[in-house]
Design a protein around this motif. Structure first.
Motif, PDB file in Angstrom:
ATOM      1  N   GLY A  13       0.831  -1.195   0.000  1.00 19.39           N
ATOM      2  CA  GLY A  13       0.000   0.000   0.000  1.00 19.39           C
ATOM      3  C   GLY A  13       0.866   1.244   0.000  1.00 19.39           C
ATOM      4  N   GLU A  14       0.209   2.389   0.009  1.00 22.45           N
ATOM      5  CA  GLU A  14       0.937   3.666  -0.013  1.00 22.45           C
ATOM      6  C   GLU A  14       1.834   3.838   1.197  1.00 22.45           C
ATOM      7  OE1 GLU A  14      -1.736   6.931  -0.691  1.00 22.45           O
ATOM      8  OE2 GLU A  14      -2.429   6.081  -2.590  1.00 22.45           O
ATOM      9  N   ASP A  15       1.503   3.170   2.299  1.00 21.97           N
ATOM     10  CA  ASP A  15       2.317   3.262   3.514  1.00 21.97           C
ATOM     11  C   ASP A  15       3.460   2.252   3.528  1.00 21.97           C
ATOM     12  OD1 ASP A  15       0.911   0.915   3.886  1.00 21.97           O
ATOM     13  OD2 ASP A  15       0.076   1.468   5.836  1.00 21.97           O
ATOM     14  N   GLY A  16       3.594   1.480   2.436  1.00 25.87           N
ATOM     15  CA  GLY A  16       4.679   0.497   2.343  1.00 25.87           C
ATOM     16  C   GLY A  16       4.391  -0.816   3.050  1.00 25.87           C
ATOM     17  N   ARG A  17       3.191  -0.983   3.540  1.00 27.65           N
ATOM     18  CA  ARG A  17       2.811  -2.210   4.242  1.00 27.65           C
ATOM     19  C   ARG A  17       2.016  -3.120   3.300  1.00 27.65           C
ATOM     20  NH1 ARG A  17       4.006  -2.201   9.329  1.00 27.65           N
ATOM     21  NH2 ARG A  17       2.439  -3.735   9.892  1.00 27.65           N
ATOM     22  N   PRO A  18       2.086  -4.442   3.527  1.00 23.27           N
ATOM     23  CA  PRO A  18       1.360  -5.385   2.665  1.00 23.27           C
ATOM     24  C   PRO A  18      -0.146  -5.136   2.663  1.00 23.27           C
ATOM     25  CG  PRO A  18       2.961  -6.551   4.008  1.00 23.27           C
ATOM     26  CD  PRO A  18       2.915  -5.138   4.527  1.00 23.27           C
ATOM     27  N   ILE A  19      -0.747  -5.272   1.473  1.00 23.15           N
ATOM     28  CA  ILE A  19      -2.196  -5.124   1.325  1.00 23.15           C
ATOM     29  C   ILE A  19      -2.734  -6.292   0.502  1.00 23.15           C
ATOM     30  CG2 ILE A  19      -2.212  -2.609   1.576  1.00 23.15           C
ATOM     31  CD1 ILE A  19      -2.452  -2.418  -1.492  1.00 23.15           C
TER      32      ILE A  19
END
Length: 171
Positions: A117-123
């Motif tokens: 995601g935009e926050d760099g976390r898995p989505i």
């Protein structure tokens, strides 16, 4: 999230083998092939997820036949199986002799990518819908490969706990 057809993630790249990419056996350096494999696989992952992705693992690269300087090499990649946030990508590598027109399976590879995601976390990623017999076989066997990947990663983490990290000048 609506599943996508395998064909929506299919990427084909043809590469001319140049002299500066070959080793002393006049065959393509494995590292150059692996770079190209990662590149096409990442494009397939992005086409499927429509997000940024990161390579989580190169699960396997099996070199089956040499790729010579006189060859063109075609890499075909596509999403075969998906987990919650991960995608398994299959890459088949076909070498073609320009002079004879003979084609041979040079290598196969499986890689895993994670959607970010935009926050760099898995989505989460969409599921995948196989249509051809090849796609169906790879999809059906994907969950077993995923279990093996998880176990291998666990073992790698355990091994990393006791591996010594040293500076090259220290003994």
């Amino acid at each position: 999230m609506k599943p996508k057809f395998v064909k929506e993630s299919r990427v084909i790249k043809t590469h001319l083998v140049l002299p500066n990419e070959t080793n002393n056996h006049n065959t393509l350096f494995g590292g150059i092939l692996m770079r190209n494999v990662d590149e096409v696989a990442s494009i397939s992952a992005r086409l499927h997820s429509r997000t940024d992705v990161v390579t989580a693992s190169t699960d396997s690269v099996d070199f089956l036949n040499p790729i010579y300087q006189s060859d063109a090499v075609s890499l075909e990649s596509f999403v075969t199986w998906t987990g919650k946030t991960s995608m398994e990508i299959f890459v088949k590598i076909i070498a073609e002799d320009f002079n004879s027109g003979d084609r041979r399976m040079a290598a196969t590879a499986f890689l895993t990518f994670v959607s970010l995601g935009e926050d760099g976390r898995p989505i989460p990623v969409p599921g995948v819908i196989p249509e051809t017999e090849e796609e169906k076989k790879l999809n059906k066997t994907g969950q077993e490969r995923a279990k093996i990947r998880i176990e291998r990663r666990k073992q790698s983490k355990e091994m990393a706990e006791f591996i010594t990290i040293t500076k090259p000048w220290e003994k």
